[in-house]
Motif scaffolding. Structure first.
Motif, mmCIF file in Angstrom:
data_model
loop_
_atom_site.group_PDB
_atom_site.id
_atom_site.type_symbol
_atom_site.label_atom_id
_atom_site.label_comp_id
_atom_site.label_asym_id
_atom_site.label_seq_id
_atom_site.Cartn_x
_atom_site.Cartn_y
_atom_site.Cartn_z
ATOM 1 N N HIS A 97 0.874 -1.111 0.014
ATOM 2 C CA HIS A 97 0.203 -0.041 -0.118
ATOM 3 C C HIS A 97 0.923 1.169 0.123
ATOM 4 O O HIS A 97 1.706 1.534 0.806
ATOM 5 N N ALA A 115 -6.323 -1.813 2.990
ATOM 6 C CA ALA A 115 -6.207 -1.710 1.829
ATOM 7 C C ALA A 115 -5.365 -2.758 1.143
ATOM 8 O O ALA A 115 -4.456 -3.428 1.572
ATOM 9 N N GLY A 117 -3.383 -3.229 -1.879
ATOM 10 C CA GLY A 117 -2.280 -2.826 -2.183
ATOM 11 C C GLY A 117 -1.999 -3.192 -3.733
ATOM 12 O O GLY A 117 -2.652 -4.031 -4.321
#
Length: 176
Positions: A97, A115, A117
């Motif tokens: 990320h 997240a 990534g």
């Protein structure tokens, strides 16, 4: 941008290897896995064995491979006198990320907490007891092989050991 520390990727994750779903797959840093005399008859095998389960980046495997080969080519002039192999292939794709590694990363929103990534590099997932790499030699080059594996061990995470095995099936030394 520089590489993140190895501790960020050392823990085993769920394997992420479905390449048909990934747009930009990073290449493996390892170019060649077998070196020396593949079909030779040797007396000893010096192995690097994992003592725990972990991931190792392809960069680290390549660095260990290059270290072994540079030392072996100095000490053993003939390619017929040894066989060296990197056993594991880095299949797992690491994700990064981008926002988590920059300035003011503490100000990320909660929506970015998990997240996914982008693909960043490759890693080999190694289980406890797996042989990471090995070198086969005869008795006159045994000390050279031990030294080369000792130097390669410095490039891989600390959870490894070096075993020397006699190839007739009996264990000669352990933890050299």
């Amino acid at each position: 941008m520089s590489l993140r520390p190895a501790r960020n990727y050392r823990a085993l994750q769920r394997p992420y290897t479905r390449k048909e779903y990934i747009k930009s797959i990073p290449y493996s840093k390892i170019t060649k896995f077998d070196h020396g005399n593949v079909h030779g008859k040797f007396e000893y095998e010096v192995r690097m064995v994992a003592e725990a389960s972990f991931q190792v980046r392809s960069n680290a495997l390549e660095a260990a491979r290059m270290t072994v080969l540079s030392q072996v080519r100095k000490a053993i002039p003939s390619d017929e006198a040894y066989f060296f192999k990197v056993v594991h292939y880095p299949h797992h794709i690491l994700r990064k990320h981008a926002m988590a590694g920059v300035h003011k990363a503490e100000r990320l929103q909660k929506g970015m907490r998990l997240a996914f990534g982008k693909p960043d590099a490759r890693a080999a997932q190694i289980r406890r007891g797996d042989v990471i790499m090995f070198m086969r030699v005869n008795e006159q080059h045994l000390e050279t092989a031990k030294y080369c594996m000792k130097l390669a061990k410095l490039k891989i995470p600390y959870m490894t050991r070096i075993d020397v095995v006699r190839l007739d099936g009996t264990e000669d030394e352990e933890g050299a």
